[in-house]
Design a protein around this motif. Structure first.
Motif, PDB file in Angstrom:
ATOM      1  N   SER A  86      27.326  37.921  54.439  1.00 23.96           N
ATOM      2  CA  SER A  86      28.666  37.355  54.260  1.00 23.96           C
ATOM      3  C   SER A  86      29.080  37.371  52.793  1.00 23.96           C
ATOM      4  CB  SER A  86      28.697  35.921  54.801  1.00 23.96           C
ATOM      5  OG  SER A  86      29.958  35.342  54.620  1.00 23.96           O
ATOM      6  N   ASP A  87      28.158  37.020  51.918  1.00 31.35           N
ATOM      7  CA  ASP A  87      28.446  37.012  50.478  1.00 31.35           C
ATOM      8  C   ASP A  87      28.771  38.419  49.977  1.00 31.35           C
ATOM      9  OD1 ASP A  87      27.985  34.292  50.449  1.00 31.35           O
ATOM     10  OD2 ASP A  87      25.966  34.468  49.580  1.00 31.35           O
ATOM     11  N   GLU A  88      27.996  39.424  50.408  1.00 32.59           N
ATOM     12  CA  GLU A  88      28.229  40.806  49.982  1.00 32.59           C
ATOM     13  C   GLU A  88      29.587  41.309  50.476  1.00 32.59           C
ATOM     14  OE1 GLU A  88      26.236  42.610  47.975  1.00 32.59           O
ATOM     15  OE2 GLU A  88      24.754  41.011  47.859  1.00 32.59           O
ATOM     16  N   ILE A  89      29.918  40.997  51.708  1.00 31.36           N
ATOM     17  CA  ILE A  89      31.220  41.400  52.259  1.00 31.36           C
ATOM     18  C   ILE A  89      32.342  40.719  51.497  1.00 31.36           C
ATOM     19  CG2 ILE A  89      32.728  41.233  54.287  1.00 31.36           C
ATOM     20  CD1 ILE A  89      30.146  41.669  55.979  1.00 31.36           C
ATOM     21  N   ARG A  90      32.161  39.453  51.188  1.00 30.41           N
ATOM     22  CA  ARG A  90      33.179  38.712  50.448  1.00 30.41           C
ATOM     23  C   ARG A  90      33.415  39.345  49.077  1.00 30.41           C
ATOM     24  NH1 ARG A  90      31.192  33.991  51.240  1.00 30.41           N
ATOM     25  NH2 ARG A  90      32.375  33.656  53.114  1.00 30.41           N
ATOM     26  N   VAL A  91      32.353  39.768  48.412  1.00 27.53           N
ATOM     27  CA  VAL A  91      32.484  40.389  47.089  1.00 27.53           C
ATOM     28  C   VAL A  91      33.273  41.684  47.185  1.00 27.53           C
ATOM     29  CG1 VAL A  91      31.209  41.563  45.253  1.00 27.53           C
ATOM     30  CG2 VAL A  91      30.426  39.346  46.074  1.00 27.53           C
ATOM     31  N   ILE A  92      32.828  42.576  48.053  1.00 31.78           N
ATOM     32  CA  ILE A  92      33.411  43.915  48.081  1.00 31.78           C
ATOM     33  C   ILE A  92      34.802  43.941  48.722  1.00 31.78           C
ATOM     34  CG2 ILE A  92      32.452  44.801  50.232  1.00 31.78           C
ATOM     35  CD1 ILE A  92      31.644  47.238  48.110  1.00 31.78           C
ATOM     36  N   SER A  93      35.165  42.899  49.440  1.00 32.57           N
ATOM     37  CA  SER A  93      36.494  42.854  50.048  1.00 32.57           C
ATOM     38  C   SER A  93      37.485  42.024  49.226  1.00 32.57           C
ATOM     39  CB  SER A  93      36.410  42.302  51.475  1.00 32.57           C
ATOM     40  OG  SER A  93      35.987  40.957  51.462  1.00 32.57           O
ATOM     41  N   ALA A  94      37.057  41.567  48.062  1.00 32.33           N
ATOM     42  CA  ALA A  94      37.929  40.761  47.203  1.00 32.33           C
ATOM     43  C   ALA A  94      39.135  41.573  46.731  1.00 32.33           C
ATOM     44  CB  ALA A  94      37.138  40.251  45.998  1.00 32.33           C
ATOM     45  N   ASP A  95      40.219  40.887  46.447  1.00 29.53           N
ATOM     46  CA  ASP A  95      41.461  41.533  46.012  1.00 29.53           C
ATOM     47  C   ASP A  95      41.272  42.410  44.780  1.00 29.53           C
ATOM     48  OD1 ASP A  95      42.879  40.407  48.086  1.00 29.53           O
ATOM     49  OD2 ASP A  95      43.714  38.779  46.880  1.00 29.53           O
ATOM     50  N   ASP A  96      40.392  42.026  43.867  1.00 31.95           N
ATOM     51  CA  ASP A  96      40.239  42.830  42.654  1.00 31.95           C
ATOM     52  C   ASP A  96      39.563  44.181  42.911  1.00 31.95           C
ATOM     53  OD1 ASP A  96      38.098  40.968  43.070  1.00 31.95           O
ATOM     54  OD2 ASP A  96      37.315  41.418  41.088  1.00 31.95           O
ATOM     55  N   PHE A  97      39.064  44.419  44.131  1.00 37.37           N
ATOM     56  CA  PHE A  97      38.557  45.743  44.489  1.00 37.37           C
ATOM     57  C   PHE A  97      39.689  46.630  45.014  1.00 37.37           C
ATOM     58  CE2 PHE A  97      34.529  43.697  44.065  1.00 37.37           C
ATOM     59  CZ  PHE A  97      33.615  44.695  43.808  1.00 37.37           C
ATOM     60  N   GLN A  98      40.891  46.095  45.071  1.00 35.40           N
ATOM     61  CA  GLN A  98      42.118  46.831  45.419  1.00 35.40           C
ATOM     62  C   GLN A  98      41.963  47.675  46.677  1.00 35.40           C
ATOM     63  OE1 GLN A  98      42.947  49.061  41.857  1.00 35.40           O
ATOM     64  NE2 GLN A  98      43.497  47.239  40.693  1.00 35.40           N
ATOM     65  N   ARG A 145      39.492  49.192  47.641  1.00 32.35           N
ATOM     66  CA  ARG A 145      38.540  50.272  47.379  1.00 32.35           C
ATOM     67  C   ARG A 145      39.191  51.645  47.453  1.00 32.35           C
ATOM     68  NH1 ARG A 145      37.346  46.407  50.333  1.00 32.35           N
ATOM     69  NH2 ARG A 145      37.710  47.520  52.272  1.00 32.35           N
ATOM     70  N   LYS A 146      40.483  51.684  47.228  1.00 27.96           N
ATOM     71  CA  LYS A 146      41.256  52.925  47.334  1.00 27.96           C
ATOM     72  C   LYS A 146      40.811  53.952  46.282  1.00 27.96           C
ATOM     73  CE  LYS A 146      45.948  54.707  47.409  1.00 27.96           C
ATOM     74  NZ  LYS A 146      47.360  54.381  47.243  1.00 27.96           N
ATOM     75  N   PRO A 147      40.548  55.187  46.729  1.00 31.68           N
ATOM     76  CA  PRO A 147      40.149  56.246  45.788  1.00 31.68           C
ATOM     77  C   PRO A 147      41.196  56.466  44.695  1.00 31.68           C
ATOM     78  CG  PRO A 147      39.746  56.948  48.042  1.00 31.68           C
ATOM     79  CD  PRO A 147      40.534  55.653  48.107  1.00 31.68           C
ATOM     80  N   GLY A 148      40.715  56.726  43.498  1.00 32.54           N
ATOM     81  CA  GLY A 148      41.601  57.001  42.376  1.00 32.54           C
ATOM     82  C   GLY A 148      42.153  55.758  41.702  1.00 32.54           C
ATOM     83  N   THR A 149      41.634  54.598  42.067  1.00 30.03           N
ATOM     84  CA  THR A 149      42.114  53.354  41.468  1.00 30.03           C
ATOM     85  C   THR A 149      40.976  52.646  40.747  1.00 30.03           C
ATOM     86  OG1 THR A 149      41.595  51.954  43.374  1.00 30.03           O
ATOM     87  CG2 THR A 149      43.758  53.035  43.381  1.00 30.03           C
ATOM     88  N   GLU A 150      41.323  51.606  40.033  1.00 28.22           N
ATOM     89  CA  GLU A 150      40.321  50.773  39.391  1.00 28.22           C
ATOM     90  C   GLU A 150      39.399  50.147  40.453  1.00 28.22           C
ATOM     91  OE1 GLU A 150      40.127  46.690  36.771  1.00 28.22           O
ATOM     92  OE2 GLU A 150      41.877  47.982  36.517  1.00 28.22           O
ATOM     93  N   GLY A 151      39.968  49.907  41.644  1.00 33.62           N
ATOM     94  CA  GLY A 151      39.176  49.357  42.745  1.00 33.62           C
ATOM     95  C   GLY A 151      38.041  50.274  43.157  1.00 33.62           C
ATOM     96  N   THR A 161      34.107  49.460  42.982  1.00 39.23           N
ATOM     97  CA  THR A 161      33.260  49.636  44.162  1.00 39.23           C
ATOM     98  C   THR A 161      32.036  50.467  43.826  1.00 39.23           C
ATOM     99  OG1 THR A 161      35.175  49.479  45.623  1.00 39.23           O
ATOM    100  CG2 THR A 161      33.195  50.514  46.534  1.00 39.23           C
ATOM    101  N   LEU A 162      32.246  51.578  43.118  1.00 33.73           N
ATOM    102  CA  LEU A 162      31.121  52.436  42.755  1.00 33.73           C
ATOM    103  C   LEU A 162      30.155  51.720  41.819  1.00 33.73           C
ATOM    104  CD1 LEU A 162      33.024  55.816  42.364  1.00 33.73           C
ATOM    105  CD2 LEU A 162      31.627  55.037  44.296  1.00 33.73           C
ATOM    106  N   ALA A 163      30.687  50.928  40.894  1.00 36.63           N
ATOM    107  CA  ALA A 163      29.828  50.155  39.994  1.00 36.63           C
ATOM    108  C   ALA A 163      29.027  49.111  40.780  1.00 36.63           C
ATOM    109  CB  ALA A 163      30.659  49.488  38.904  1.00 36.63           C
ATOM    110  N   PHE A 164      29.679  48.479  41.760  1.00 34.64           N
ATOM    111  CA  PHE A 164      29.014  47.500  42.611  1.00 34.64           C
ATOM    112  C   PHE A 164      27.865  48.161  43.372  1.00 34.64           C
ATOM    113  CE2 PHE A 164      28.552  45.629  46.843  1.00 34.64           C
ATOM    114  CZ  PHE A 164      28.247  44.317  46.532  1.00 34.64           C
ATOM    115  N   LEU A 165      28.143  49.324  43.984  1.00 34.17           N
ATOM    116  CA  LEU A 165      27.117  50.030  44.735  1.00 34.17           C
ATOM    117  C   LEU A 165      25.966  50.461  43.830  1.00 34.17           C
ATOM    118  CD1 LEU A 165      29.351  52.198  47.087  1.00 34.17           C
ATOM    119  CD2 LEU A 165      27.985  50.187  47.700  1.00 34.17           C
TER     120      LEU A 165
END
Length: 81
Positions: free
Chosen positions: A30-42, A44-50, A54-58
């Motif tokens: 649940s914690d991992e999903i909450r992190v990666i689904s946060a608004d600041d990951f935008q 996870r759209k390709p070509g964005t800061e999100g 995401t790649l840095a998180f992984l």
């Protein structure tokens, strides 16, 4: 690109589960999903800061599991070691 990202996330989850089975819990998932689904990951759209986040998180997850890069580089259409 979306398929690649989704596949990477799925593989990371499977590796994390295998590598740290003793640390697996519903709360951790649940914690991992909450992190990666946060608004600041935008989304996870390709070509964005999100995507970069995401790649840095992984990468951080992989490094925490003790994994190291093992991909071969490609130049001129030929794979090299």
């Amino acid at each position: 690109m979306r398929f690649l990202l989704a596949t990477s996330v799925a593989v990371a989850a499977m590796i994390a589960t295998a590598a740290a089975a003793q640390d697996f819990s519903a709360q951790r998932l649940s914690d991992e999903i909450r992190v990666i689904s946060a608004d600041d990951f935008q989304g996870r759209k390709p070509g964005t800061e999100g995507e970069e986040k995401t790649l840095a998180f992984l990468q951080a997850q992989y490094e925490a599991m003790g994994l190291q890069p093992g991909a071969r580089t490609v130049s001129g259409g030929n794979a090299s070691n």
